[in-house]
Design a protein around this motif. Structure first.
Motif, PDB file in Angstrom:
ATOM      1  N   MET A   1     -12.325  -6.619   9.945  1.00  0.00           N
ATOM      2  CA  MET A   1     -11.015  -6.435  10.571  1.00  0.00           C
ATOM      3  C   MET A   1     -10.819  -4.984  11.001  1.00  0.00           C
ATOM      4  O   MET A   1     -11.343  -4.069  10.379  1.00  0.00           O
ATOM      5  CB  MET A   1      -9.886  -6.784   9.581  1.00  0.00           C
ATOM      6  CG  MET A   1      -9.780  -8.226   9.181  1.00  0.00           C
ATOM      7  SD  MET A   1      -8.306  -8.542   8.158  1.00  0.00           S
ATOM      8  CE  MET A   1      -8.708  -7.589   6.689  1.00  0.00           C
ATOM      9  N   ARG A   2     -10.066  -4.814  12.048  1.00  0.00           N
ATOM     10  CA  ARG A   2      -9.537  -3.496  12.393  1.00  0.00           C
ATOM     11  C   ARG A   2      -8.186  -3.397  11.685  1.00  0.00           C
ATOM     12  O   ARG A   2      -7.218  -4.026  12.091  1.00  0.00           O
ATOM     13  CB  ARG A   2      -9.378  -3.361  13.898  1.00  0.00           C
ATOM     14  CG  ARG A   2     -10.698  -3.294  14.672  1.00  0.00           C
ATOM     15  CD  ARG A   2     -10.477  -3.471  16.147  1.00  0.00           C
ATOM     16  NE  ARG A   2      -9.934  -4.814  16.424  1.00  0.00           N
ATOM     17  CZ  ARG A   2      -9.566  -5.245  17.634  1.00  0.00           C
ATOM     18  NH1 ARG A   2      -9.650  -4.442  18.676  1.00  0.00           N
ATOM     19  NH2 ARG A   2      -9.091  -6.470  17.795  1.00  0.00           N
ATOM     20  N   LEU A   3      -8.172  -2.597  10.653  1.00  0.00           N
ATOM     21  CA  LEU A   3      -7.031  -2.575   9.733  1.00  0.00           C
ATOM     22  C   LEU A   3      -6.289  -1.256   9.831  1.00  0.00           C
ATOM     23  O   LEU A   3      -6.895  -0.186   9.752  1.00  0.00           O
ATOM     24  CB  LEU A   3      -7.518  -2.793   8.304  1.00  0.00           C
ATOM     25  CG  LEU A   3      -6.455  -2.836   7.209  1.00  0.00           C
ATOM     26  CD1 LEU A   3      -5.624  -4.111   7.312  1.00  0.00           C
ATOM     27  CD2 LEU A   3      -7.113  -2.749   5.824  1.00  0.00           C
ATOM     28  N   LEU A   4      -4.968  -1.328   9.969  1.00  0.00           N
ATOM     29  CA  LEU A   4      -4.109  -0.150   9.930  1.00  0.00           C
ATOM     30  C   LEU A   4      -3.329  -0.166   8.634  1.00  0.00           C
ATOM     31  O   LEU A   4      -2.652  -1.157   8.313  1.00  0.00           O
ATOM     32  CB  LEU A   4      -3.145  -0.145  11.113  1.00  0.00           C
ATOM     33  CG  LEU A   4      -2.089   0.973  11.107  1.00  0.00           C
ATOM     34  CD1 LEU A   4      -2.739   2.346  11.260  1.00  0.00           C
ATOM     35  CD2 LEU A   4      -1.042   0.741  12.196  1.00  0.00           C
ATOM     36  N   VAL A   5      -3.404   0.915   7.869  1.00  0.00           N
ATOM     37  CA  VAL A   5      -2.648   1.040   6.628  1.00  0.00           C
ATOM     38  C   VAL A   5      -1.570   2.096   6.833  1.00  0.00           C
ATOM     39  O   VAL A   5      -1.880   3.259   7.139  1.00  0.00           O
ATOM     40  CB  VAL A   5      -3.557   1.428   5.445  1.00  0.00           C
ATOM     41  CG1 VAL A   5      -2.733   1.568   4.168  1.00  0.00           C
ATOM     42  CG2 VAL A   5      -4.664   0.394   5.261  1.00  0.00           C
ATOM     43  N   LEU A   6      -0.328   1.686   6.681  1.00  0.00           N
ATOM     44  CA  LEU A   6       0.779   2.630   6.725  1.00  0.00           C
ATOM     45  C   LEU A   6       1.000   3.121   5.303  1.00  0.00           C
ATOM     46  O   LEU A   6       1.385   2.344   4.426  1.00  0.00           O
ATOM     47  CB  LEU A   6       2.044   1.960   7.269  1.00  0.00           C
ATOM     48  CG  LEU A   6       1.936   1.352   8.672  1.00  0.00           C
ATOM     49  CD1 LEU A   6       3.257   0.698   9.069  1.00  0.00           C
ATOM     50  CD2 LEU A   6       1.533   2.407   9.685  1.00  0.00           C
ATOM     51  N   GLY A   7       0.759   4.383   5.069  1.00  0.00           N
ATOM     52  CA  GLY A   7       0.705   4.923   3.718  1.00  0.00           C
ATOM     53  C   GLY A   7      -0.756   5.177   3.386  1.00  0.00           C
ATOM     54  O   GLY A   7      -1.466   5.834   4.136  1.00  0.00           O
ATOM     55  N   GLY A   8      -1.187   4.671   2.252  1.00  0.00           N
ATOM     56  CA  GLY A   8      -2.613   4.748   1.927  1.00  0.00           C
ATOM     57  C   GLY A   8      -3.040   5.958   1.138  1.00  0.00           C
ATOM     58  O   GLY A   8      -4.217   6.069   0.775  1.00  0.00           O
ATOM     59  N   GLY A   9      -2.099   6.858   0.830  1.00  0.00           N
ATOM     60  CA  GLY A   9      -2.496   8.072   0.142  1.00  0.00           C
ATOM     61  C   GLY A   9      -2.546   7.955  -1.368  1.00  0.00           C
ATOM     62  O   GLY A   9      -3.329   8.644  -2.019  1.00  0.00           O
ATOM     63  N   VAL A  10      -1.709   7.109  -1.938  1.00  0.00           N
ATOM     64  CA  VAL A  10      -1.631   7.022  -3.398  1.00  0.00           C
ATOM     65  C   VAL A  10      -1.617   5.572  -3.859  1.00  0.00           C
ATOM     66  O   VAL A  10      -1.176   4.671  -3.146  1.00  0.00           O
ATOM     67  CB  VAL A  10      -0.385   7.743  -3.948  1.00  0.00           C
ATOM     68  CG1 VAL A  10      -0.449   9.233  -3.682  1.00  0.00           C
ATOM     69  CG2 VAL A  10       0.893   7.158  -3.343  1.00  0.00           C
ATOM     70  N   PHE A  11      -2.105   5.358  -5.019  1.00  0.00           N
ATOM     71  CA  PHE A  11      -2.074   4.137  -5.819  1.00  0.00           C
ATOM     72  C   PHE A  11      -2.343   2.871  -4.995  1.00  0.00           C
ATOM     73  O   PHE A  11      -3.464   2.652  -4.576  1.00  0.00           O
ATOM     74  CB  PHE A  11      -0.775   4.044  -6.591  1.00  0.00           C
ATOM     75  CG  PHE A  11      -0.902   3.193  -7.840  1.00  0.00           C
ATOM     76  CD1 PHE A  11      -2.076   3.218  -8.585  1.00  0.00           C
ATOM     77  CD2 PHE A  11       0.122   2.375  -8.255  1.00  0.00           C
ATOM     78  CE1 PHE A  11      -2.212   2.432  -9.728  1.00  0.00           C
ATOM     79  CE2 PHE A  11       0.007   1.598  -9.396  1.00  0.00           C
ATOM     80  CZ  PHE A  11      -1.159   1.624 -10.134  1.00  0.00           C
ATOM     81  N   LEU A  12      -1.340   2.022  -4.734  1.00  0.00           N
ATOM     82  CA  LEU A  12      -1.633   0.766  -4.052  1.00  0.00           C
ATOM     83  C   LEU A  12      -2.212   1.020  -2.665  1.00  0.00           C
ATOM     84  O   LEU A  12      -3.195   0.380  -2.269  1.00  0.00           O
ATOM     85  CB  LEU A  12      -0.376  -0.102  -3.950  1.00  0.00           C
ATOM     86  CG  LEU A  12      -0.564  -1.416  -3.177  1.00  0.00           C
ATOM     87  CD1 LEU A  12      -1.661  -2.272  -3.788  1.00  0.00           C
ATOM     88  CD2 LEU A  12       0.755  -2.184  -3.100  1.00  0.00           C
ATOM     89  N   GLY A  13      -1.613   1.928  -1.912  1.00  0.00           N
ATOM     90  CA  GLY A  13      -2.148   2.212  -0.585  1.00  0.00           C
ATOM     91  C   GLY A  13      -3.582   2.695  -0.645  1.00  0.00           C
ATOM     92  O   GLY A  13      -4.435   2.274   0.145  1.00  0.00           O
TER      93      GLY A  13
END
Length: 338
Positions: A1-13
């Motif tokens: 997949m081409r996946l975009l994560v909004l956040g992603g810096g800590v823990f769940l992200g």
């Protein structure tokens, strides 16, 4: 997949990014760059704030979006509109979004909290659940039935910045006598890695709709089971584990011990409005493939990390060793050995 994560810096992200990267997905991260500055070479990082910089995503099409940090409904609306041509949009909400958590076993059909009268830019923790419900509504106004909403309960595991569950394996590893609430209320929690992996599976399967997400998936656990798992993990780590001393809830309340904060995970049986918080139904998630690892494994991985110092922010507000000793001494005076 081409996946975009909004956040992603800590823990769940961060767990979503790590799991997606390990699975070979093409990962793009969009965040302000405050909590993390180094990324795997294959992960694309775009610095920006969704209130002002979503134009940086213009012309890009993603198979899926994972929104791990949406809290204000206006922010979620902006990203939902800007990414309306993505294949899927998964919003991470919370079980706190429900109008009531008084009854154990509530499922995804339960009413959500009202956000009438809550300012759209209100970031106070007092309105956390209402704002999550407002964010869900904002997403659905754009995405309709295509939206995918995951409502986690307590998320735990290595790297947890709150230290809520981590308090207990840390305490078990410290030895001595450990104060444990003699509490009948059920407990639920989910390892952040299990949650991240399952969310990716939902996206790969093209799943839509609403899902509670917590564990264990078969049934809520209990205080004795949680403490046994932490003691086993401490023993596995080569430490002389603590000996648990169960202490009555009435005594703890009388001593002014703060539930949930000072004594993490503790929800007194007298708190009628919260008995369902750690006891929601996960039948729908289980049917959609959610699997959760044994709690002992999570505790062991927490103890594989360096133990935090006394002044570590994750220990802030929790029961101190001195306060614990004082409470145990007073409890012993009230309950002499037979």
């Amino acid at each position: 997949m081409r996946l975009l994560v909004l956040g992603g810096g800590v823990f769940l992200g961060a767990a979503v990014v790590d799991a997606a990267h390990a699975a070979g997905h093409a990962v793009t991260v969009f965040n302000r760059g405050r909590s993390r500055s180094r990324w795997p070479a294959e992960v694309e990082h775009l610095a920006g704030d969704r209130q002002h910089d979503l134009g940086r995503l213009q012309g890009r099409r993603f198979d899926a979006v994972v929104d791990t940090c949406g809290y204000l409904p206006g922010d979620v609306r902006l990203s939902a509109e800007a990414l309306a041509d993505a294949g899927q949009y998964l919003f991470v909400s919370s079980v706190s979004a429900y109008a009531s958590l008084a009854t154990p076993g509530e499922d995804e059909r339960a009413p959500l909290a009202s956000f009438d009268g809550v300012a759209p830019d209100d970031r106070s923790t007092a309105n956390y659940g209402a704002q999550k419900a407002a964010c869900e509504a904002a997403l659905r106004r754009v995405w309709g039935e295509r939206a995918l909403v995951v409502r986690p309960g307590l998320i735990v595991g290595p790297g947890d910045p709150t230290g809520r569950f981590s308090h207990w394996p840390w305490r078990a590893a410290a030895g001595g006598t450990m104060l444990v609430p003699d509490a009948p209320s059920p407990l639920q929690m989910i390892d952040v890695r299990d949650l991240a992996a399952w969310m990716l599976r939902l996206l790969q399967d093209g799943t839509r709709g609403d899902f509670n997400a917590t564990g264990p998936v078969d049934a809520p656990t209990t205080w004795p089971q949680v403490i046994d798992a932490c003691i086993a993990a401490a023993t596995q780590a080569g430490r002389a584990p603590a000996t648990p001393q169960r202490v009555g809830e009435a005594f703890l309340r009388g001593e002014g011990v703060q539930a949930w904060s000072e004594l993490p995970l503790w929800i007194p049986a007298s708190d009628a409005d919260s008995q369902g918080f750690l006891a929601v139904s996960v039948a729908r998630a289980r049917a959609a493939g959610l699997q959760t690892r044994p709690l002992r494994e999570t505790a062991a991985d927490i103890l594989a990390e360096p133990l935090p110092a006394a002044d570590d922010p994750r220990r802030h507000g929790k029961l101190t060793p001195q306060r614990e000793r004082e409470l145990l001494a007073r409890w012993a005076q009230l309950t002499p050995p037979p």
